[in-house]
Design a protein around this motif. Structure first.
Motif, PDB file in Angstrom:
ATOM      1  N   LEU A 114       0.821  -1.214   0.000  1.00  0.00           N
ATOM      2  CA  LEU A 114       0.000   0.000   0.000  1.00  0.00           C
ATOM      3  C   LEU A 114       0.851   1.258   0.000  1.00  0.00           C
ATOM      4  CD1 LEU A 114      -2.669  -1.010   2.668  1.00  0.00           C
ATOM      5  CD2 LEU A 114      -3.192  -0.324   0.330  1.00  0.00           C
ATOM      6  N   PRO A 115       0.374   2.299  -0.688  1.00  0.00           N
ATOM      7  CA  PRO A 115       1.038   3.600  -0.559  1.00  0.00           C
ATOM      8  C   PRO A 115       0.716   4.206   0.803  1.00  0.00           C
ATOM      9  CG  PRO A 115      -0.953   3.827  -1.865  1.00  0.00           C
ATOM     10  CD  PRO A 115      -0.798   2.363  -1.582  1.00  0.00           C
ATOM     11  N   GLY A 116       1.480   5.214   1.190  1.00  0.00           N
ATOM     12  CA  GLY A 116       1.196   5.884   2.457  1.00  0.00           C
ATOM     13  C   GLY A 116       2.333   6.803   2.858  1.00  0.00           C
ATOM     14  N   PRO A 117       2.092   7.667   3.811  1.00  0.00           N
ATOM     15  CA  PRO A 117       3.113   8.623   4.242  1.00  0.00           C
ATOM     16  C   PRO A 117       4.227   7.934   5.026  1.00  0.00           C
ATOM     17  CG  PRO A 117       1.219   8.750   5.700  1.00  0.00           C
ATOM     18  CD  PRO A 117       0.838   7.804   4.596  1.00  0.00           C
ATOM     19  N   LYS A 118       5.383   8.563   5.027  1.00  0.00           N
ATOM     20  CA  LYS A 118       6.494   8.051   5.813  1.00  0.00           C
ATOM     21  C   LYS A 118       6.246   8.297   7.298  1.00  0.00           C
ATOM     22  CE  LYS A 118      10.060   8.674   2.259  1.00  0.00           C
ATOM     23  NZ  LYS A 118      11.341   9.356   1.911  1.00  0.00           N
TER      24      LYS A 118
ATOM     25  N   ALA B 218      -3.428  16.607   8.266  1.00  0.00           N
ATOM     26  CA  ALA B 218      -2.682  15.473   7.729  1.00  0.00           C
ATOM     27  C   ALA B 218      -3.564  14.529   6.928  1.00  0.00           C
ATOM     28  CB  ALA B 218      -2.001  14.716   8.871  1.00  0.00           C
ATOM     29  N   GLU B 219      -4.723  14.165   7.465  1.00  0.00           N
ATOM     30  CA  GLU B 219      -5.558  13.176   6.781  1.00  0.00           C
ATOM     31  C   GLU B 219      -5.993  13.667   5.406  1.00  0.00           C
ATOM     32  OE1 GLU B 219      -8.284  10.654   9.353  1.00  0.00           O
ATOM     33  OE2 GLU B 219      -7.890  12.325  10.701  1.00  0.00           O
ATOM     34  N   GLU B 220      -6.381  14.940   5.328  1.00  0.00           N
ATOM     35  CA  GLU B 220      -6.808  15.494   4.038  1.00  0.00           C
ATOM     36  C   GLU B 220      -5.653  15.451   3.024  1.00  0.00           C
ATOM     37  OE1 GLU B 220      -7.355  16.929   6.947  1.00  0.00           O
ATOM     38  OE2 GLU B 220      -9.534  16.836   7.124  1.00  0.00           O
ATOM     39  N   ARG B 221      -4.449  15.794   3.480  1.00  0.00           N
ATOM     40  CA  ARG B 221      -3.276  15.761   2.589  1.00  0.00           C
ATOM     41  C   ARG B 221      -2.979  14.340   2.140  1.00  0.00           C
ATOM     42  NH1 ARG B 221      -0.630  18.480   6.589  1.00  0.00           N
ATOM     43  NH2 ARG B 221       0.866  16.754   6.742  1.00  0.00           N
ATOM     44  N   TRP B 222      -3.015  13.409   3.071  1.00  0.00           N
ATOM     45  CA  TRP B 222      -2.701  12.022   2.734  1.00  0.00           C
ATOM     46  C   TRP B 222      -3.706  11.447   1.747  1.00  0.00           C
ATOM     47  CZ3 TRP B 222      -2.075  10.488   8.580  1.00  0.00           C
ATOM     48  CH2 TRP B 222      -0.854  10.970   9.050  1.00  0.00           C
ATOM     49  N   ILE B 223      -4.978  11.704   1.970  1.00  0.00           N
ATOM     50  CA  ILE B 223      -6.006  11.175   1.063  1.00  0.00           C
ATOM     51  C   ILE B 223      -5.816  11.740  -0.342  1.00  0.00           C
ATOM     52  CG2 ILE B 223      -8.487  11.173   0.565  1.00  0.00           C
ATOM     53  CD1 ILE B 223      -8.889  11.138   3.664  1.00  0.00           C
ATOM     54  N   LYS B 224      -5.480  13.029  -0.398  1.00  0.00           N
ATOM     55  CA  LYS B 224      -5.260  13.665  -1.695  1.00  0.00           C
ATOM     56  C   LYS B 224      -4.040  13.070  -2.408  1.00  0.00           C
ATOM     57  CE  LYS B 224      -6.408  17.931  -1.664  1.00  0.00           C
ATOM     58  NZ  LYS B 224      -6.450  19.393  -1.447  1.00  0.00           N
ATOM     59  N   GLU B 225      -3.003  12.745  -1.632  1.00  0.00           N
ATOM     60  CA  GLU B 225      -1.752  12.259  -2.221  1.00  0.00           C
ATOM     61  C   GLU B 225      -1.746  10.758  -2.466  1.00  0.00           C
ATOM     62  OE1 GLU B 225       3.092  12.295  -1.313  1.00  0.00           O
ATOM     63  OE2 GLU B 225       1.700  13.377   0.002  1.00  0.00           O
ATOM     64  N   PHE B 226      -2.291   9.976  -1.518  1.00  0.00           N
ATOM     65  CA  PHE B 226      -2.146   8.519  -1.594  1.00  0.00           C
ATOM     66  C   PHE B 226      -3.439   7.782  -1.915  1.00  0.00           C
ATOM     67  CE2 PHE B 226       1.077  10.012   1.525  1.00  0.00           C
ATOM     68  CZ  PHE B 226       2.211   9.711   0.788  1.00  0.00           C
ATOM     69  N   GLY B 227      -4.556   8.486  -1.933  1.00  0.00           N
ATOM     70  CA  GLY B 227      -5.815   7.825  -2.239  1.00  0.00           C
ATOM     71  C   GLY B 227      -6.603   7.476  -0.996  1.00  0.00           C
ATOM     72  N   ARG B 228      -7.674   6.729  -1.175  1.00  0.00           N
ATOM     73  CA  ARG B 228      -8.635   6.470  -0.106  1.00  0.00           C
ATOM     74  C   ARG B 228      -8.245   5.297   0.787  1.00  0.00           C
ATOM     75  NH1 ARG B 228     -13.201   9.197  -1.133  1.00  0.00           N
ATOM     76  NH2 ARG B 228     -14.614   7.730  -0.129  1.00  0.00           N
TER      77      ARG B 228
END
Length: 536
Positions: free
Chosen positions: A36-40, A59-69
Motif C-alpha cells: 500500500l502507498p502511504g506517508p512516511k 494530515a488526513e486530508e493531505r494524505w487522502i489527496k496524495e495517496f488515495g482512499r
C-alpha cells in the motif's frame, strides 16, 4: 537460591521480550500491507500518530489527496495499520464482527472503565447483551424519557439566565462543562433513576460519589502514560502495581457498590410493579432488568448480575461524554453560521410549548438539519479501530496502485493487524459531500438526495454512530437529548464565540474529541461563549 531464581526470572523475561521484538520485526518486514502507498513515519515510537493528533496539521486530508482512499499508516512502534475511507472496505470491516474486533489490549483498557459491558464484549456475549438491551433503546422508551431531557435542559437554561442577569445582560459562559453536567444528570435519571444533581451542586460541595468515581476512572484511563501503554500491549506489565491502578481499583469498587444497589432497587421495582405506572420504572436499567427476567427468556440467555451492573458505567460513557460533546460542537457551529442560528431560533420560537415531546422535536425540520450537520462535521468520536482475528482479504470499491504500478481491487490483511476506521475523515470526504465539506451548512440536508447511500452507517448515511452489529445502540437516545438541549437553549439565548474562531482547536482523549482554546491550553477542554437573552 533466591538469587538464582531472580536471575532465572530475569533471563526468562529478557528472552520473552526478545522473542516478541524479533517476531514483531519479522511480521512488519513481511506484512502484506507493504504494497500500500502511504506517508512516511515521522517518529520512531509514535509513527504517524502525532500528525493524526495534531488538530491543525490537516494530515488526513493531505494524505487522502496524495495517496488515495486506502493507505498504510504507522501506529505506535511504527507497526503498519490499514487506513481506509473506502466505503466498501469499511462495510466489510464493520459487518464481519467475527473477523474484526477490538484487540485484547483495547478491551482491557476500555474494560477498566466500563467493566464487561456491551462496549467491550465480543461474539456471542455481545449478541446476548445487545439482544436484551435493544428494547430499552427503542422508540417507545425514548419517547417516555424525553421529559427528563427537557426538564434538565430547562434547569440548565435557568442557570445560564441567572448568570446573564448577574452579568448585566451578557455573560461569558464555558459551555462544555455545563453541558457535561446536564448530560450527566440526564443519564443518571434516565439510565438508572439515580439523581446525580451535577447541575444543582453548589460551589464547595462534594461531588456525587458515583460521578466522582466514574470521572476518576475515566481520567486515568483516557490520559496517556507509558505504563498504561505497555499494560494494554503486554499482559505482564498488568502485574506491576502502580498508583494509577490503586486509584482505579478504589473508584471501581465504589461504582460496583452503587451498581449493586441500583440493581437491587430495579429488581424491587419490578417485583412491586409488574406493569409500570406512568413515570415509574422507565429508566434503562430497570427496563434492562425487566427484559432480562422475562418469563419467555431461557435461563442460559439471561445476563449475570455482574453483566447488568457493568451497564451502569457503560451508560455513563456512552450517554454522557458523547452527547455533551456533540451539543457543544453544535453551539460552536451555530456561532460560525449566524444565519443558521437565526433560522433555527425562528423555527423553535414558533413552537407553542417549552416542554415538547419527542415527536414534536422530531417534527422540526431545520432542527433536524442542524443536528445532522453537527454529527457529520463534528462527530464526537473521530475514529475507531479493529484488529483482524484471522487473515482476510478486504474488498475495495476504488482500486489502489502499488509501487510497481499494479492496480489492486482488494487488500490482504494478516491476523493481528489493525484497521483504522476514520469516522471524521469519511464524514468530511469532499468526494461524498462536495467542496464545502469542511463548512457547517445545515441546508445541505434539505437537498434531494443530500448524500451518498454507500456510507454504511446506522443513521443519517454517515459513520458517526457506526454501522453493522456493533453500531451505537443508544443513538436515538443521544439524538433526542441533543434536540431537547438545543431547542431549550436556542429559544432562550443568542450565542457568540468569546474568542477568535482560529483559537479553537481539537483535543481528544481515548473516546471523544472536544474543543479547547489554543491560547489557554492549561484550562483543558472548553468552549467559552458570550450568551445574551433572546428578545421576543
Amino acid at each position: 537460591m533466591l538469587l538464582k531464581l531472580f536471575a532465572s526470572l530475569c533471563a526468562t523475561l529478557v528472552a520473552y521480550v526478545l522473542y516478541r521484538a524479533l517476531n514483531m520485526v519479522y511480521r512488519e518486514l513481511t506484512t502484506p500491507l507493504g504494497a500500500l502507498p502511504g506517508p512516511k513515519s515521522t517518529h520512531w515510537f509514535f509513527g504517524n500518530a502525532k500528525e493524526l493528533m495534531d488538530d491543525n496539521s490537516g494530515a488526513e486530508e493531505r494524505w487522502i489527496k496524495e495517496f488515495g482512499r486506502t493507505m498504510r499508516l504507522r501506529r505506535f512502534l511504527n507497526l503498519s495499520q490499514l487506513y481506509t475511507i473506502d466505503t466498501k472496505a469499511i462495510h466489510h470491516v464493520i459487518t464481519n464482527t467475527h473477523i474484526y474486533q477490538k484487540s485484547e489490549g483495547q478491551r482491557y483498557g476500555l474494560g477498566r472503565i466500563v467493566g464487561p459491558g456491551v462496549l467491550v464484549v465480543e461474539d456471542d456475549e455481545h449478541k446476548q447483551q445487545r439482544k436484551i438491551m435493544n428494547p430499552a433503546f427503542g422508540v417507545p422508551h425514548i419517547r417516555e424519557l424525553t421529559s427528563i431531557f427537557v426538564n434538565k435542559s430547562i434547569q440548565l437554561r435557568d442557570i445560564w439566565a441567572a448568570q446573564v442577569t448577574q452579568s448585566g445582560g451578557i455573560a461569558r459562559i464555558e459551555a462544555l462543562s455545563w453541558l457535561s453536567k446536564a448530560t450527566l444528570d440526564v443519564i443518571g435519571l434516565a439510565g438508572f433513576n439515580y439523581d446525580i444533581n451535577a447541575l444543582g451542586a453548589t460551589e464547595g460541595t462534594a461531588p456525587d460519589e458515583l460521578a466522582a468515581a466514574f470521572e476518576a476512572v475515566f481520567a486515568a484511563e483516557t490520559s496517556f502514560s507509558l505504563i498504561r501503554f505497555f499494560q494494554m500491549r503486554v499482559p505482564f506489565f498488568r502485574r506491576l502495581p502502580s498508583r494509577q491502578d490503586r486509584e482505579i481499583a478504589v473508584a471501581q469498587a465504589v461504582m460496583k457498590r452503587i451498581g449493586r444497589r441500583l440493581l437491587a432497587e430495579s429488581k424491587r421495582e419490578i417485583r412491586e410493579n409488574g406493569t409500570f405506572e406512568a413515570g415509574r420504572g422507565r429508566d434503562l436499567l430497570t427496563l434492562l432488568v425487566r427484559a432480562n427476567t422475562a418469563k419467555d427468556l431461557p435461563t442460559h440467555q439471561q445476563l449475570s448480575d455482574e453483566d447488568v451492573i457493568a451497564q451502569v458505567p457503560t451508560f455513563l460513557v456512552a450517554g454522557h461524554e458523547t452527547t455533551s460533546t456533540g451539543v457543544t460542537w453544535a453551539l460552536f457551529g451555530l456561532t460560525q453560521n449566524t444565519a443558521a442560528q437565526t433560522r433555527l431560533r425562528r423555527e423553535l420560537l414558533d413552537v407553542s410549548t417549552d416542554t415538547p415531546t419527542m415527536d414534536e422535536l422530531n417534527a422540526l425540520p431545520y432542527l433536524d438539519c442542524v443536528v445532522r450537520e453537527t454529527m457529520r462535521l463534528y462527530a464526537p468520536v473521530s475514529a475507531t479501530g479493529r484488529m483482524a482475528m484471522r487473515d482476510d482479504v478486504v474488498p475495495l470499491s476504488e482500486a489502489f496502485t502499488d509501487a510497481n504500478g499494479v492496480a489492486h481491487e482488494s487488500v490482504r490483511i494478516r491476523k493481528g493487524q489493525f484497521v483504522m476506521i476514520p469516522i471524521a475523515a469519511l464524514n468530511r470526504d469532499v468526494a461524498v459531500w462536495g467542496s464545502d465539506a469542511m463548512e457547517f451548512i445545515p441546508e445541505r440536508w434539505e437537498r434531494d438526495p443530500p448524500i451518498s447511500n454507500a456510507i454504511p452507517g446506522v443513521w443519517g448515511h454517515m459513520l458517526t454512530f457506526l454501522g453493522g452489529p456493533r453500531s451505537c445502540i443508544g443513538y436515538r437516545f443521544s439524538l433526542v437529548e441533543t434536540k431537547a438541549l438545543l431547542f431549550t437553549l436556542l429559544r432562550a439565548f443568542e450565542f457568540e464565540l468569546a474568542v477568535p474562531a482560529v483559537d479553537i482547536g481539537l483535543k481528544g482523549n481515548a473516546i471523544v474529541v472536544r474543543p479547547m482554546v489554543r491560547s489557554d491550553l492549561a484550562a483543558g477542554n472548553q468552549l467559552p461563549l458570550l450568551v445574551k437573552p433572546v428578545v421576543r
